[in-house]
Write a protein that holds these residues in place. Structure first.
Motif, mmCIF file in Angstrom:
data_model
loop_
_atom_site.group_PDB
_atom_site.id
_atom_site.type_symbol
_atom_site.label_atom_id
_atom_site.label_comp_id
_atom_site.label_asym_id
_atom_site.label_seq_id
_atom_site.Cartn_x
_atom_site.Cartn_y
_atom_site.Cartn_z
ATOM 1 N N SER A 53 0.711 -0.985 -0.034
ATOM 2 C CA SER A 53 0.064 -0.327 0.210
ATOM 3 C C SER A 53 0.525 1.186 -0.321
ATOM 4 O O SER A 53 1.900 1.005 0.178
ATOM 5 N N ALA A 54 0.101 2.439 -0.185
ATOM 6 C CA ALA A 54 0.663 3.394 -0.235
ATOM 7 C C ALA A 54 1.156 3.703 1.295
ATOM 8 O O ALA A 54 2.152 4.688 1.534
ATOM 9 N N THR A 55 0.314 3.414 2.352
ATOM 10 C CA THR A 55 0.548 3.512 3.581
ATOM 11 C C THR A 55 2.169 3.327 4.300
ATOM 12 O O THR A 55 3.053 3.459 4.533
ATOM 13 N N LEU A 58 4.868 5.121 2.538
ATOM 14 C CA LEU A 58 5.254 6.029 3.197
ATOM 15 C C LEU A 58 6.143 5.636 4.360
ATOM 16 O O LEU A 58 7.065 6.707 4.871
ATOM 17 N N SER A 79 -5.155 16.139 2.960
ATOM 18 C CA SER A 79 -4.473 14.879 2.495
ATOM 19 C C SER A 79 -5.042 13.555 3.612
ATOM 20 O O SER A 79 -5.755 13.832 4.454
ATOM 21 N N PHE A 80 -5.165 12.442 3.526
ATOM 22 C CA PHE A 80 -5.692 11.635 3.877
ATOM 23 C C PHE A 80 -4.491 10.760 4.973
ATOM 24 O O PHE A 80 -3.353 12.152 5.429
ATOM 25 N N ALA A 82 -2.853 9.189 6.219
ATOM 26 C CA ALA A 82 -1.793 8.236 5.984
ATOM 27 C C ALA A 82 -0.590 9.184 5.574
ATOM 28 O O ALA A 82 0.597 8.822 6.203
ATOM 29 N N SER A 83 -0.564 10.796 5.528
ATOM 30 C CA SER A 83 0.754 11.197 4.971
ATOM 31 C C SER A 83 1.042 12.014 6.062
ATOM 32 O O SER A 83 2.609 12.169 6.101
ATOM 33 N N VAL A 131 1.995 17.122 -0.837
ATOM 34 C CA VAL A 131 1.086 15.783 -1.106
ATOM 35 C C VAL A 131 1.364 16.642 -2.391
ATOM 36 O O VAL A 131 0.014 17.299 -2.568
ATOM 37 N N ASP A 157 4.460 12.634 -1.416
ATOM 38 C CA ASP A 157 3.656 11.555 -1.467
ATOM 39 C C ASP A 157 2.209 11.936 -2.824
ATOM 40 O O ASP A 157 2.013 13.158 -2.644
ATOM 41 N N SER A 159 0.412 10.315 -4.306
ATOM 42 C CA SER A 159 -0.802 9.299 -4.243
ATOM 43 C C SER A 159 -2.321 8.843 -4.702
ATOM 44 O O SER A 159 -2.169 8.603 -6.109
ATOM 45 N N HIS A 160 -1.151 10.871 -5.790
ATOM 46 C CA HIS A 160 -2.761 10.804 -6.685
ATOM 47 C C HIS A 160 -2.156 11.091 -7.801
ATOM 48 O O HIS A 160 -2.722 11.335 -9.030
ATOM 49 N N SER A 183 0.547 5.948 -5.161
ATOM 50 C CA SER A 183 -0.718 4.194 -4.523
ATOM 51 C C SER A 183 -1.452 3.635 -5.824
ATOM 52 O O SER A 183 -1.528 4.617 -6.756
ATOM 53 N N HIS A 185 -4.446 1.990 -4.703
ATOM 54 C CA HIS A 185 -5.864 1.667 -4.578
ATOM 55 C C HIS A 185 -6.794 2.115 -5.531
ATOM 56 O O HIS A 185 -6.272 2.645 -6.755
ATOM 57 N N GLU A 194 -4.726 -3.653 -3.961
ATOM 58 C CA GLU A 194 -3.997 -2.645 -2.771
ATOM 59 C C GLU A 194 -2.610 -2.220 -3.342
ATOM 60 O O GLU A 194 -2.350 -3.772 -4.099
ATOM 61 N N GLY A 195 -2.181 -1.107 -3.294
ATOM 62 C CA GLY A 195 -0.391 -1.464 -2.990
ATOM 63 C C GLY A 195 -0.119 -0.171 -3.534
ATOM 64 O O GLY A 195 -0.351 1.077 -3.733
HETATM 65 C C1 PLP Z 1 -4.993 6.631 -0.812
HETATM 66 C C2 PLP Z 1 -3.917 8.121 -0.264
HETATM 67 C C3 PLP Z 1 -2.880 7.338 0.653
HETATM 68 C C4 PLP Z 1 -2.948 6.138 0.943
HETATM 69 O O1 PLP Z 1 -2.969 5.319 0.188
HETATM 70 P P1 PLP Z 1 -3.006 3.786 -0.123
HETATM 71 O O2 PLP Z 1 -2.647 2.790 -0.601
HETATM 72 O O3 PLP Z 1 -4.280 3.618 0.718
HETATM 73 O O4 PLP Z 1 -2.653 3.015 1.299
HETATM 74 C C5 PLP Z 1 -2.208 8.516 1.257
HETATM 75 N N1 PLP Z 1 -1.993 9.675 0.381
HETATM 76 C C6 PLP Z 1 -2.529 9.921 -0.114
HETATM 77 C C7 PLP Z 1 -2.817 11.709 -0.310
HETATM 78 C C8 PLP Z 1 -3.442 9.501 -0.892
HETATM 79 O O5 PLP Z 1 -4.869 9.382 -1.594
#
Ligand code: PLP
Length: 383
Positions: A53-55, A58, A79-80, A82-83, A131, A157, A159-160, A183, A185, A194-195
């Motif tokens: 996962s991106a989590t 990170l 942000s989500f 997880a950041s 992010v 980050d 992820s997007h 990410s 997702h 997931e990844g």
């Molecule tokens: C989706 C997302 C994450 C987490 O991604 P996962 O792959 O679901 O763990 C982290 N940061 C941002 C900005 C995200 O949009």
């Protein structure tokens, strides 16, 4: 309900996964290195490390940079979670830099101001995590410049952001950062269910990532603390995790990656249609994309007057439009409010949170659905 985002799965994706199921390796086979190689080639970077996962990405990015107790990590409040959580996993403290209202990205002016204060107070961040909100890169050259002056490391980050560009180079190329995270997702640009992935040009960091991804265990002769005791020999050198990506996920990732260009082009085209429609609705403010950026167009966010937002949101949900909100300022979360330290409010982030709505954007959104979304918004705001 039209969702705000969804995956795009073709027969070739299904075939790629089934092929793995019929093969010798479900995990730790050839597909993960192939996916890593393809990503590295695409974003023009030396190393790519796939994780579940991106989590996780990170988390190991922070570990590779040596983030630990007593350290400080800064990220964006919009942000989500997880950041920011990745810093807390490492026992570090986290703090937030306000956003730019036009892009939703970390504000360079706010970052610089916070750094000047932090230097005065003797507590500079060890790592800053910008992010790339909605798929547009932050101003990485400016952040890199500040990193040189104030001595912090950078984890993007993204992820997007896969498929996006900054100053003519792919997001993830690592020209202005130490590490970059993607990410996969299902709501993101391409998916592995997931990844996630970390990219870097630093050989040492790449070795650390590989170590932390898999229990801190290695057979790499260059890393062993003494001579091998035999062909079975391995050493645990750090407290790592099992964050490995499976072969099924990597095969799906390779197949999805072949469609990336088309998927991003479709998102960009839909974004253009939204931009055009909202250009003559003064009630709707949209995000701007800077000239030197090509957004991967992960999200389409509209901003409306704060006193109309909730009613519009509910109206659209009632119309069967799965609007969403990205994001609640992280420091407002109860878990963050319970931490031992207090966060200073980020005024732009709070204003943004009061006005934003994410409307549907994904490659298979039809023109008809998009027109329905636009007319539902127009009907509500102009009546
Ligand atoms: C989706 C997302 C994450 C987490 O991604 P996962 O792959 O679901 O763990 C982290 N940061 C941002 C900005 C995200 O949009």
């Amino acid at each position: 309900m039209i969702p705000y985002g969804r995956q795009s799965i073709q027969q070739q994706d299904i075939d790629a996964v089934v092929d793995v199921l019929n093969s010798d390796f479900l995990t730790q086979g050839p597909k993960v290195p192939e996916f890593e190689h393809n990503i590295a080639e695409l974003v023009q970077v030396k190393h790519a490390c796939a994780v579940n996962s991106a989590t996780s990405a990170l988390h190991i990015a922070c570990l590779a940079l040596g983030v630990g107790s007593g350290d400080l990590v800064w990220t964006s409040p919009i942000s989500f979670v997880a950041s920011a959580n990745c810093a807390l996993y490492c026992g570090a403290d986290v703090d937030f830099v306000d956003i730019d209202l036009d892009t939703g990205n970390m504000s360079i002016a706010a970052l610089e101001k916070k750094l000047i204060n932090a230097e005065r107070n003797g507590r500079l961040p060890k790592v800053v995590i910008p992010v790339h909100f909605s798929g547009q890169s932050c101003d990485m050259a400016a952040i890199h410049q500040l990193a040189q002056t104030y001595g912090f490391k950078i984890i993007e980050d993204a992820s997007h952001g896969i498929g996006g560009q900054y100053l003519g180079k792919p997001i993830g190329c690592g020209q202005y950062s130490d590490l970059c995270v993607f990410s996969f997702h299902p709501v993101k640009i391409i998916t592995t269910a997931e990844g996630g992935m970390v990219t870097t040009n630093d050989d040492k960091l790449a070795k650390q990532l590989t170590l932390y991804r898999s229990h801190g265990v290695t057979r790499d002769p260059a890393l062993l603390t003494k001579a091998s005791e035999g062909p079975w020999y391995y050493q645990q050198l750090a407290l790592g995790y099992n964050y490995r990506m499976t072969e099924l996920q990597a095969a799906l990732g390779c197949s999805q990656l072949r469609q990336l260009k088309d998927l991003v082009a479709k998102r960009q085209q839909l974004t253009k249609s939204y931009d055009l429609a909202f250009a003559d609705m003064p009630e709707v403010k949209t995000l701007t994309v800077n000239a030197h950026c090509q957004s991967a167009c992960h999200l389409y966010v509209i901003q409306v007057a704060a006193d109309k937002r909730l009613a519009l949101f509910e109206h659209l949900r009632n119309c069967g439009i799965g609007v969403n909100l990205h994001y609640i300022p992280i420091y407002q979360q109860p878990y963050y409010q319970r931490l031992a330290y207090e966060f200073e409010a980020c005024m732009n982030a709070e204003a943004y949170y009061q006005s934003a709505i994410s409307i549907p954007l994904f490659a298979q959104l039809t023109a008809q659905e998009q027109q329905f979304i636009i007319s539902s918004i127009r009907e509500f705001l102009c009546n």
